[in-house]
Write a protein that holds these residues in place. Structure first.
Motif, mmCIF file in Angstrom:
data_model
loop_
_atom_site.group_PDB
_atom_site.id
_atom_site.type_symbol
_atom_site.label_atom_id
_atom_site.label_comp_id
_atom_site.label_asym_id
_atom_site.label_seq_id
_atom_site.Cartn_x
_atom_site.Cartn_y
_atom_site.Cartn_z
ATOM 1 N N LEU A 122 4.858 -22.019 97.153
ATOM 2 C CA LEU A 122 4.497 -21.115 96.061
ATOM 3 C C LEU A 122 5.610 -20.966 95.026
ATOM 4 O O LEU A 122 5.431 -20.264 94.037
ATOM 5 C CB LEU A 122 4.140 -19.735 96.622
ATOM 6 N N LEU A 123 6.742 -21.602 95.264
ATOM 7 C CA LEU A 123 7.886 -21.488 94.358
ATOM 8 C C LEU A 123 7.964 -22.696 93.432
ATOM 9 O O LEU A 123 7.524 -23.800 93.792
ATOM 10 C CB LEU A 123 9.185 -21.374 95.164
ATOM 11 N N PRO A 124 8.532 -22.515 92.250
ATOM 12 C CA PRO A 124 8.661 -23.646 91.327
ATOM 13 C C PRO A 124 9.674 -24.679 91.814
ATOM 14 O O PRO A 124 10.641 -24.346 92.498
ATOM 15 C CB PRO A 124 9.128 -23.004 90.020
ATOM 16 N N THR A 125 9.407 -25.918 91.459
ATOM 17 C CA THR A 125 10.300 -27.039 91.749
ATOM 18 C C THR A 125 10.783 -27.586 90.412
ATOM 19 O O THR A 125 10.006 -27.695 89.469
ATOM 20 C CB THR A 125 9.552 -28.117 92.558
ATOM 21 N N TYR A 126 12.059 -27.932 90.336
ATOM 22 C CA TYR A 126 12.678 -28.362 89.087
ATOM 23 C C TYR A 126 13.183 -29.790 89.181
ATOM 24 O O TYR A 126 13.865 -30.143 90.147
ATOM 25 C CB TYR A 126 13.839 -27.417 88.728
ATOM 26 N N GLU A 127 12.845 -30.603 88.196
ATOM 27 C CA GLU A 127 13.348 -31.974 88.110
ATOM 28 C C GLU A 127 14.824 -31.913 87.766
ATOM 29 O O GLU A 127 15.227 -31.216 86.837
ATOM 30 C CB GLU A 127 12.585 -32.760 87.046
ATOM 31 N N ARG A 128 15.637 -32.646 88.523
ATOM 32 C CA ARG A 128 17.084 -32.683 88.284
ATOM 33 C C ARG A 128 17.516 -33.995 87.683
ATOM 34 O O ARG A 128 18.694 -34.198 87.409
ATOM 35 C CB ARG A 128 17.829 -32.451 89.601
ATOM 36 N N GLY A 129 16.595 -34.934 87.517
ATOM 37 C CA GLY A 129 16.941 -36.252 87.008
ATOM 38 C C GLY A 129 17.335 -37.164 88.145
ATOM 39 O O GLY A 129 17.639 -36.715 89.259
ATOM 40 N N GLY A 130 17.304 -38.458 87.901
ATOM 41 C CA GLY A 130 17.709 -39.429 88.907
ATOM 42 C C GLY A 130 16.819 -39.420 90.130
ATOM 43 O O GLY A 130 17.282 -39.651 91.235
ATOM 44 N N SER A 131 15.534 -39.094 89.952
ATOM 45 C CA SER A 131 14.560 -39.077 91.058
ATOM 46 C C SER A 131 14.836 -37.990 92.079
ATOM 47 O O SER A 131 14.552 -38.139 93.256
ATOM 48 C CB SER A 131 14.487 -40.450 91.735
ATOM 49 N N ALA A 132 15.408 -36.865 91.630
ATOM 50 C CA ALA A 132 15.653 -35.720 92.513
ATOM 51 C C ALA A 132 14.970 -34.489 91.926
ATOM 52 O O ALA A 132 14.974 -34.285 90.714
ATOM 53 C CB ALA A 132 17.142 -35.462 92.662
#
Length: 147
Positions: free
Chosen positions: A17-27
């Motif tokens: 239920l929590l947001p997920t954040y793109e960190r770049g480099g496929s992470a």
């Protein structure tokens, strides 16, 4: 998160239920425990690293522990490489260069990270750039528990 939570008595976090954040480099990362829910001594969360990808070599201003939840990793810590499988755990002191590499070219690597300070920073070895760990996540979008 569940409604009517009194943060002073603890909370239950549901990563789905929590947001997920793109960190770049496929992470991509899902922050879990942090100051916005009342944590005073540590931060933690989960990161998924795509097949064959790696987190850049970096250091922190505090100790860090990583637990492998799914997949297989190579933990590079102070120049030494260590193969890790699910539930194996690393501990890295402050200021020691390290990174995690997904050892598979087919399946994602999921890790649980914990930093020993709420003001943890990450310094990239290659550039010397230092940023707060929480800057990797748009904290304004993290749901707040209601009292």
């Amino acid at each position: 998160m569940d409604e009517h939570i009194d943060n002073s008595r603890g909370v239950v976090l549901r990563p789905s239920l929590l947001p997920t954040y793109e960190r770049g480099g496929s992470a991509r990362s899902t922050p879990l425990v942090g100051t916005e829910i009342g944590a005073k001594a540590f931060l933690n969360g989960m990161t998924v690293i795509g097949p064959g990808a790696a987190i850049p070599l970096h250091t922190h201003n505090c100790e860090e522990s990583i637990v492998i939840l799914e997949g297989e990793a190579i933990a590079e810590i102070d120049g030494a490489q260590h193969a890790l499988r699910p539930f194996e755990t690393s501990w890295v002191p402050a200021d020691i260069p390290h990174r995690f590499i997904n050892a598979s070219d087919k399946t994602p690597l999921r890790i649980l990270w914990t930093y020993g300070r709420t003001d943890a920073t990450r310094t990239l070895v290659e550039t010397g750039e230092t940023r707060p760990v929480v800057a990797e996540h748009d904290r304004s979008r993290v749901p707040q528990a209601s009292a």
